[in-house]
Write an enzyme that holds these catalytic residues in place. Structure first.
Site, PDB file in Angstrom:
ATOM      1  N   ASP A 139       0.320   2.130   4.956  1.00 42.93           N
ATOM      2  CA  ASP A 139       0.574   3.537   4.643  1.00 42.93           C
ATOM      3  C   ASP A 139       2.051   3.870   4.846  1.00 42.93           C
ATOM      4  OD1 ASP A 139       0.864   3.717   7.404  1.00 42.93           O
ATOM      5  OD2 ASP A 139      -0.930   4.940   7.703  1.00 42.93           O
ATOM      6  N   ASP A 198      -0.866  -1.166  10.240  1.00 43.66           N
ATOM      7  CA  ASP A 198      -0.419   0.173  10.607  1.00 43.66           C
ATOM      8  C   ASP A 198       0.357   0.100  11.914  1.00 43.66           C
ATOM      9  OD1 ASP A 198      -0.090   2.889  10.104  1.00 43.66           O
ATOM     10  OD2 ASP A 198      -1.884   3.481  11.193  1.00 43.66           O
ATOM     11  N   GLY A 199       1.289   1.022  12.055  1.00 49.95           N
ATOM     12  CA  GLY A 199       2.055   1.143  13.287  1.00 49.95           C
ATOM     13  C   GLY A 199       1.954   2.574  13.783  1.00 49.95           C
ATOM     14  N   ASP A 217      -4.996   1.937  12.403  1.00 52.26           N
ATOM     15  CA  ASP A 217      -4.414   3.053  13.149  1.00 52.26           C
ATOM     16  C   ASP A 217      -5.028   3.116  14.552  1.00 52.26           C
ATOM     17  OD1 ASP A 217      -2.813   5.592  13.305  1.00 52.26           O
ATOM     18  OD2 ASP A 217      -4.813   6.444  13.562  1.00 52.26           O
ATOM     19  N   HIS A 264      -4.373   8.002   7.148  1.00 55.26           N
ATOM     20  CA  HIS A 264      -5.280   8.981   7.766  1.00 55.26           C
ATOM     21  C   HIS A 264      -6.182   9.657   6.731  1.00 55.26           C
ATOM     22  CE1 HIS A 264      -2.752   8.287  11.228  1.00 55.26           C
ATOM     23  NE2 HIS A 264      -1.715   8.532  10.455  1.00 55.26           N
ATOM     24  N   GLU A 289       5.535  -0.368  12.182  1.00 52.97           N
ATOM     25  CA  GLU A 289       5.013  -0.657  10.838  1.00 52.97           C
ATOM     26  C   GLU A 289       5.435  -2.065  10.404  1.00 52.97           C
ATOM     27  OE1 GLU A 289       2.874   1.151   9.212  1.00 52.97           O
ATOM     28  OE2 GLU A 289       3.140   3.214   9.868  1.00 52.97           O
TER      29      GLU A 289
END
Length: 146
Positions: free
Chosen positions: A69, A9-10, A134, A124, A47
């Site tokens: 995501d 995740d970024g 995250d 999320h 990302e």
């Protein structure tokens, strides 16, 4: 060939702004968390950096399930954007330069080493590893703001 799961995740505080990335590599019972920070960056760059840094940690060619995501990251491979960009000299269908081209080239190189299955997850939500990535990414931003 070893089978590895990678979650990435970024995050960005402002876009552009300070950014962080996080990744979790899982092999058998082993889990490794990695994260990093970049000033004046974008969410999309973070990302891509999460995936690049995680894949670069693999010491030999692996079969990888990579969970993200980011539709930007996953769709570039699932919808063959990357192959079209390469054919067009790293230009988009609208003849624009592909953004983050050096990162895409590195992901393309890593894809030739590892057998990667790109998997889109809902961000999320209830994916514990995506949520942990995250947190790793946002913690990097907080840590570097001090």
């Amino acid at each position: 060939m070893k089978k590895v799961s990678i979650y990435t995740d970024g995050a960005c505080s402002g876009n552009p702004g300070d950014g962080g990335w996080g990744a979790i590599l899982i092999y058998g019972n082993h889990k490794k968390e990695v994260s990093g920070f970049e000033k004046d960056t974008t969410n999309n760059r973070m990302e891509l950096m999460a995936a690049i840094n995680a894949l670069n940690m693999l010491k030999e060619p692996c079969e990888v399930d990579l969970y993200s995501d980011s539709a930007y990251l996953v769709n570039a491979f699932l919808l063959n954007w990357i192959e079209k960009w390469k054919k067009n000299g790293w230009k988009t269908s609208g003849k624009e330069d592909v953004k983050n081209v050096e990162l895409w080239k590195e992901l393309d190189r890593l894809s030739s080493i590892h057998k990667i299955k790109w998997i889109k997850v809902k961000g999320h939500s209830d994916n514990e590893y995506n949520n942990r990535c995250d947190k790793l990414a946002t913690d990097e931003i907080k840590k570097n703001k001090k």
